[in-house]
Design a protein around this motif. Structure first.
Motif, mmCIF file in Angstrom:
data_model
loop_
_atom_site.group_PDB
_atom_site.id
_atom_site.type_symbol
_atom_site.label_atom_id
_atom_site.label_comp_id
_atom_site.label_asym_id
_atom_site.label_seq_id
_atom_site.Cartn_x
_atom_site.Cartn_y
_atom_site.Cartn_z
ATOM 1 N N ALA A 5 1.025 -1.202 -0.251
ATOM 2 C CA ALA A 5 -0.463 -0.027 0.080
ATOM 3 C C ALA A 5 1.119 1.083 -0.095
ATOM 4 O O ALA A 5 0.309 1.833 -0.262
ATOM 5 C CB ALA A 5 -0.849 -0.035 1.464
ATOM 6 N N VAL A 6 2.403 1.182 0.586
ATOM 7 C CA VAL A 6 3.473 2.780 0.791
ATOM 8 C C VAL A 6 3.879 2.576 -0.646
ATOM 9 O O VAL A 6 4.528 2.742 -0.658
ATOM 10 C CB VAL A 6 3.674 2.906 2.073
ATOM 11 C CG1 VAL A 6 2.060 3.125 2.564
ATOM 12 C CG2 VAL A 6 4.034 1.208 1.955
ATOM 13 N N ALA A 7 4.203 1.567 -1.433
ATOM 14 C CA ALA A 7 4.932 1.573 -2.289
ATOM 15 C C ALA A 7 4.768 2.345 -3.397
ATOM 16 O O ALA A 7 3.867 2.971 -3.933
ATOM 17 C CB ALA A 7 5.002 -0.158 -3.105
ATOM 18 N N ALA A 26 -2.539 -6.501 -13.369
ATOM 19 C CA ALA A 26 -2.766 -4.114 -13.096
ATOM 20 C C ALA A 26 -1.025 -4.015 -12.790
ATOM 21 O O ALA A 26 -0.448 -4.888 -12.235
ATOM 22 C CB ALA A 26 -3.638 -4.445 -12.213
ATOM 23 N N ALA A 27 -0.626 -2.602 -13.621
ATOM 24 C CA ALA A 27 1.001 -2.035 -13.309
ATOM 25 C C ALA A 27 0.375 -0.507 -12.660
ATOM 26 O O ALA A 27 -0.783 0.138 -13.553
ATOM 27 C CB ALA A 27 1.436 -2.162 -13.489
ATOM 28 N N GLY A 28 0.923 -0.112 -12.015
ATOM 29 C CA GLY A 28 0.385 1.486 -11.263
ATOM 30 C C GLY A 28 1.022 1.208 -10.182
ATOM 31 O O GLY A 28 1.561 0.669 -9.465
ATOM 32 N N THR A 29 0.481 2.852 -9.570
ATOM 33 C CA THR A 29 0.313 2.859 -7.823
ATOM 34 C C THR A 29 -0.615 2.539 -7.510
ATOM 35 O O THR A 29 -1.473 1.508 -8.085
ATOM 36 C CB THR A 29 -0.399 4.478 -7.885
ATOM 37 O OG1 THR A 29 -1.500 4.506 -8.215
ATOM 38 C CG2 THR A 29 0.383 5.840 -8.697
ATOM 39 N N PRO A 30 -0.348 2.094 -5.987
ATOM 40 C CA PRO A 30 -0.964 1.028 -4.746
ATOM 41 C C PRO A 30 -2.955 1.459 -5.386
ATOM 42 O O PRO A 30 -3.521 0.328 -5.634
ATOM 43 C CB PRO A 30 -0.731 1.259 -3.953
ATOM 44 C CG PRO A 30 0.566 2.062 -4.329
ATOM 45 C CD PRO A 30 0.967 2.350 -4.893
#
Length: 58
Positions: A5-7, A26-30
């Motif tokens: 979650a903080v990555a 899926a890829a991107g921000t959390p």
């Protein structure tokens, strides 16, 4: 999931495990990965993001 979650960036592989996985779902921000709602980890990531924003400072 708290660490995810903080990555800065998340790559979610799936859609399942073992022979049913191995594809980037899926890829991107959390937040983006959680909002996409694809894959088994999306729900857990959503809960971890909500818990992270409900932290009360000491």
């Amino acid at each position: 999931m708290r660490a995810v979650a903080v990555a800065d960036h998340v790559i979610d592989l799936g859609p399942g495990a073992g022979d049913a996985g191995g594809t980037v779902v899926a890829a991107g921000t959390p937040a983006h990965v959680a909002d996409k709602g694809v894959g088994a980890s999306a729900g857990y990531l959503t809960a971890a993001l909500q818990a992270a924003t409900n932290v009360t400072p000491m």
